[in-house]
Design an enzyme around this catalytic site. Structure first.
Site, mmCIF file in Angstrom:
data_model
loop_
_atom_site.group_PDB
_atom_site.id
_atom_site.type_symbol
_atom_site.label_atom_id
_atom_site.label_comp_id
_atom_site.label_asym_id
_atom_site.label_seq_id
_atom_site.Cartn_x
_atom_site.Cartn_y
_atom_site.Cartn_z
ATOM 1 N N SER A 137 -5.165 6.495 10.712
ATOM 2 C CA SER A 137 -5.808 5.703 9.651
ATOM 3 C C SER A 137 -7.182 5.186 10.049
ATOM 4 C CB SER A 137 -4.906 4.501 9.341
ATOM 5 O OG SER A 137 -5.621 3.530 8.608
ATOM 6 N N GLU A 196 -8.105 2.380 9.423
ATOM 7 C CA GLU A 196 -7.891 1.007 9.900
ATOM 8 C C GLU A 196 -8.046 0.918 11.413
ATOM 9 O OE1 GLU A 196 -6.655 -2.302 8.802
ATOM 10 O OE2 GLU A 196 -7.838 -1.591 7.125
ATOM 11 N N TYR A 236 -0.697 -3.521 12.224
ATOM 12 C CA TYR A 236 -0.565 -2.164 11.660
ATOM 13 C C TYR A 236 -1.520 -1.203 12.367
ATOM 14 C CZ TYR A 236 -1.558 1.672 8.391
ATOM 15 O OH TYR A 236 -1.787 2.915 7.835
HETATM 16 P P1 NAP Z 1 3.557 4.556 1.601
HETATM 17 O O1 NAP Z 1 3.440 4.847 0.149
HETATM 18 O O2 NAP Z 1 3.726 3.156 2.050
HETATM 19 O O3 NAP Z 1 4.769 5.433 2.164
HETATM 20 C C1 NAP Z 1 5.345 5.180 3.412
HETATM 21 C C2 NAP Z 1 6.611 6.008 3.529
HETATM 22 O O4 NAP Z 1 7.251 5.693 4.782
HETATM 23 C C3 NAP Z 1 7.657 5.708 2.441
HETATM 24 O O5 NAP Z 1 8.281 6.903 2.092
HETATM 25 C C4 NAP Z 1 8.629 4.802 3.162
HETATM 26 O O6 NAP Z 1 9.929 4.790 2.614
HETATM 27 C C5 NAP Z 1 8.626 5.475 4.518
HETATM 28 N N1 NAP Z 1 9.236 4.659 5.562
HETATM 29 C C6 NAP Z 1 8.996 3.364 5.850
HETATM 30 N N2 NAP Z 1 9.783 2.956 6.865
HETATM 31 C C7 NAP Z 1 10.533 4.019 7.221
HETATM 32 C C8 NAP Z 1 11.529 4.233 8.195
HETATM 33 N N3 NAP Z 1 11.920 3.251 9.025
HETATM 34 N N4 NAP Z 1 12.088 5.457 8.297
HETATM 35 C C9 NAP Z 1 11.722 6.459 7.468
HETATM 36 N N5 NAP Z 1 10.783 6.314 6.518
HETATM 37 C C10 NAP Z 1 10.203 5.099 6.396
HETATM 38 O O7 NAP Z 1 2.291 5.125 2.379
HETATM 39 P P2 NAP Z 1 1.256 6.266 1.914
HETATM 40 O O8 NAP Z 1 0.133 5.629 1.202
HETATM 41 O O9 NAP Z 1 1.999 7.377 1.286
HETATM 42 O O10 NAP Z 1 0.685 6.713 3.319
HETATM 43 C C11 NAP Z 1 1.332 7.759 4.069
HETATM 44 C C12 NAP Z 1 0.994 7.582 5.540
HETATM 45 O O11 NAP Z 1 -0.415 7.636 5.705
HETATM 46 C C13 NAP Z 1 1.416 6.250 6.132
HETATM 47 O O12 NAP Z 1 1.766 6.487 7.478
HETATM 48 C C14 NAP Z 1 0.173 5.403 6.067
HETATM 49 O O13 NAP Z 1 0.200 4.397 7.063
HETATM 50 C C15 NAP Z 1 -0.878 6.448 6.338
HETATM 51 N N6 NAP Z 1 -2.192 6.187 5.746
HETATM 52 C C16 NAP Z 1 -2.307 5.897 4.431
HETATM 53 C C17 NAP Z 1 -3.560 5.708 3.874
HETATM 54 C C18 NAP Z 1 -3.735 5.397 2.418
HETATM 55 O O14 NAP Z 1 -4.826 4.952 2.041
HETATM 56 N N7 NAP Z 1 -2.732 5.646 1.586
HETATM 57 C C19 NAP Z 1 -4.717 5.843 4.674
HETATM 58 C C20 NAP Z 1 -4.555 6.154 6.021
HETATM 59 C C21 NAP Z 1 -3.289 6.354 6.553
HETATM 60 P P3 NAP Z 1 10.307 3.809 1.368
HETATM 61 O O15 NAP Z 1 9.856 4.531 0.137
HETATM 62 O O16 NAP Z 1 11.784 3.703 1.499
HETATM 63 O O17 NAP Z 1 9.589 2.518 1.589
HETATM 64 N N1 GDD Z 2 -3.515 -5.592 -0.885
HETATM 65 C C1 GDD Z 2 -4.446 -6.455 -1.320
HETATM 66 N N2 GDD Z 2 -4.111 -7.362 -2.267
HETATM 67 N N3 GDD Z 2 -5.695 -6.371 -0.814
HETATM 68 C C2 GDD Z 2 -6.626 -7.235 -1.296
HETATM 69 C C3 GDD Z 2 -6.329 -8.183 -2.267
HETATM 70 C C4 GDD Z 2 -5.003 -8.274 -2.775
HETATM 71 O O1 GDD Z 2 -4.673 -9.085 -3.623
HETATM 72 N N4 GDD Z 2 -7.460 -8.873 -2.543
HETATM 73 C C5 GDD Z 2 -8.419 -8.363 -1.788
HETATM 74 N N5 GDD Z 2 -7.916 -7.382 -1.004
HETATM 75 C C6 GDD Z 2 -8.690 -6.612 -0.016
HETATM 76 C C7 GDD Z 2 -8.060 -6.570 1.374
HETATM 77 O O2 GDD Z 2 -8.321 -7.783 2.074
HETATM 78 C C8 GDD Z 2 -8.767 -5.362 1.964
HETATM 79 O O3 GDD Z 2 -10.033 -5.720 2.434
HETATM 80 C C9 GDD Z 2 -8.966 -4.431 0.748
HETATM 81 O O4 GDD Z 2 -8.738 -5.254 -0.418
HETATM 82 C C10 GDD Z 2 -8.030 -3.238 0.688
HETATM 83 O O5 GDD Z 2 -6.692 -3.694 0.859
HETATM 84 P P1 GDD Z 2 -5.443 -2.706 0.628
HETATM 85 O O6 GDD Z 2 -5.550 -2.078 -0.702
HETATM 86 O O7 GDD Z 2 -4.220 -3.484 0.938
HETATM 87 O O8 GDD Z 2 -5.683 -1.555 1.676
HETATM 88 P P2 GDD Z 2 -6.109 -1.597 3.222
HETATM 89 O O9 GDD Z 2 -7.523 -1.116 3.298
HETATM 90 O O10 GDD Z 2 -5.798 -2.892 3.843
HETATM 91 O O11 GDD Z 2 -5.116 -0.533 3.863
HETATM 92 C C11 GDD Z 2 -4.882 0.737 3.229
HETATM 93 O O12 GDD Z 2 -5.781 1.692 3.717
HETATM 94 C C12 GDD Z 2 -5.639 2.008 5.106
HETATM 95 C C13 GDD Z 2 -6.712 3.041 5.454
HETATM 96 O O13 GDD Z 2 -7.935 2.425 5.691
HETATM 97 C C14 GDD Z 2 -3.419 1.107 3.512
HETATM 98 O O14 GDD Z 2 -3.088 2.236 2.740
HETATM 99 C C15 GDD Z 2 -3.211 1.448 4.965
HETATM 100 O O15 GDD Z 2 -1.890 1.967 5.131
HETATM 101 C C16 GDD Z 2 -4.235 2.516 5.357
HETATM 102 O O16 GDD Z 2 -4.074 2.876 6.700
#
Ligand code: NAP
Ligand code: GDD
Length: 375
Positions: A127, A129, A176
């Protein structure tokens, strides 16, 4: 011959998009989902009856569970680790759980692969992050190799562009992100130490209508959808805390609204910058990485960055509201103990080596997400 892939985290946003893609590509997909007391298969409902899709129960934190799944499918071609406790704010409240799932879970898969001699290719969901507070800088218009790193800080701010790529050092800002760094390094180590075809995609934020509802983009677009429906006389679904005053409604909409009052949209920090793309585009990059002969880590992003405020501007203006200030409340509850202020990726390597570029613009993404609530 039909390829088989195992997806850990199949019920998540990316797991569902990746399953769609792999099934289209002719794969047999084994999706691993953890046991839940309620149905957690909403995002994959449409493929549950596909004869090439199999759902198995498993938990990535349980070594025995991971081992037995890999043993059963030891001839698998590709393994995708998308499972995580993926909410950054939650990771401050549940750091140990986040560590077990997001950090140690990856080790459980990699070590099981080694112990069982599973020869599959492996993808780790790293990520942006992980960059946390850190970024590099380049000069607007210059090629990245024209100005040596570190020289930019002597140049005027107006021509400096901040970015992160595969060479940017990690400076994680949350439990995280620290867990993701550990998993990222574990992936590299197992590649080097055991010769596993293991690649990590360092993905920047990616969203869409399947995004979890507590991430900021989905929270905003869901609220707008409910607001529009409310204005049109539908019932408002969420439980709210702050109610806008009747006078505010008159001022904003120029007419009295004779309905139960609507809770405002409560958000935290609106000034953070994020590089937001569409999840459907990003899972293509994951798959492309595992089709390469050699494993490698890749940054996947759009290269554009916007603040939460800008997201709000585009989202509200897509339903004809130019001034949203009276509809949004900033609430300390949604601020984090530490923030990642600036993310803007540079995905030159992915473009060059994978031929990957994002297909959807920022505006496309926002409008797609708002519309998903209006349809
Ligand atoms: P997500 O919607 O939160 O999905 C996470 C998945 O992990 C869900 O299927 C969840 O199951 C499963 N999980 C959680 N705990 C588990 C456990 N103990 N054993 C098996 N499965 C488990 O995340 P996403 O947005 O699809 O992201 C996919 C991956 O990419 C994650 O690793 C995330 O950290 C990473 N990532 C995401 C982003 C982004 O912007 N979306 C960016 C960078 C990296 P449940 O449905 O049961 O909760
Ligand atoms: N969730 C959330 N809720 N975020 C908020 C809010 C709120 O009410 N208000 C402001 N924010 C700001 C957060 O402080 C952060 O700066 C930004 O919105 C994005 O927050 P999220 O949407 O929660 O995503 P993230 O950037 O923290 O993390 C996501 O992206 C990562 C990749 O850069 C997640 O998907 C992570 O799993 C992923 O790795």
């Amino acid at each position: 011959m039909t390829k088989t892939a195992i997806i850990f985290g199949v019920t998540g946003q990316d797991g569902s998009h990746l399953s769609d893609l792999l099934l289209l590509e002719g794969y047999t997909v084994v999706g691993v989902a953890r046991r839940a007391s309620t149905d957690n298969t909403q995002r994959i409902k449409h493929i549950l009856t596909n004869p090439r899709f199999e759902l198995v129960q498993g938990d990535i934190t349980d070594t025995h569970s991971v081992l037995s799944i890999l043993k059963k499918y030891e001839d698998v071609d590709e393994i995708y680790n998308l499972a995580a406790q993926s909410h950054v704010a939650v990771s401050f409240k549940q750091p140990a759980l986040t560590w077990d799932i997001t950090g140690k879970g990856c080790l459980n898969i990699l070590q099981s692969m080694v112990d069982l001699g599973v020869q599959a290719r492996f993808y780790q969901a790293s990520s942006s992050e992980m960059f946390g507070k850190n970024y590099d800088e380049h000069v607007r218009g210059a090629r990245r190799d024209e100005i040596p790193k570190g020289v930019c800080c002597d140049l005027p701010k107006s021509i400096r562009v901040k970015y992160q790529d595969e060479d940017t050092k990690f400076l994680p800002q949350s439990p995280y992100a620290i867990a993701k760094c550990a998993a990222h390094h574990m992936t590299r180590l197992f590649r080097e130490a055991y010769g596993i075809h293991a690649s990590a995609g360092i993905l920047f934020n990616h969203e869409g209508p399947r995004r979890g509802e507590t991430f900021v983009t989905r929270k905003i677009t869901k609220w707008i959808g409910e607001y529009v429906n409310w204005l049109e006389g539908c019932e408002f679904g969420s439980t709210g805390i702050v109610l806008p005053k009747h006078e505010d409604m008159v001022r904003i909409h120029g007419r009295p609204l004779n309905k139960p009052e609507l809770p405002k949209l409560r958000l935290g920090n609106l000034e953070a910058f994020r590089d937001w793309g569409y999840a459907g585009d990003y899972v293509e990059a994951m798959w492309m990485m595992l089709q390469k002969d050699s494993p490698q880590d890749y940054v996947i992003c759009t290269g554009e960055t916007h603040t939460i405020r800008e997201f709000l501007d585009v989202a509200f203006s897509s339903v004809g509201i130019d001034d949203w200030n009276d509809l949004v409340v900033q609430d300390p509850e949604f601020y984090r103990p530490a923030e990642v202020d600036y993310l803007k990726g540079k995905s030159d390597r992915a473009k060059k080596e994978l031929g990957w570029t994002p297909k959807h613009s920022f505006e496309d993404l926002v409008i797609m997400m708002v519309n998903s609530y209006l349809e």
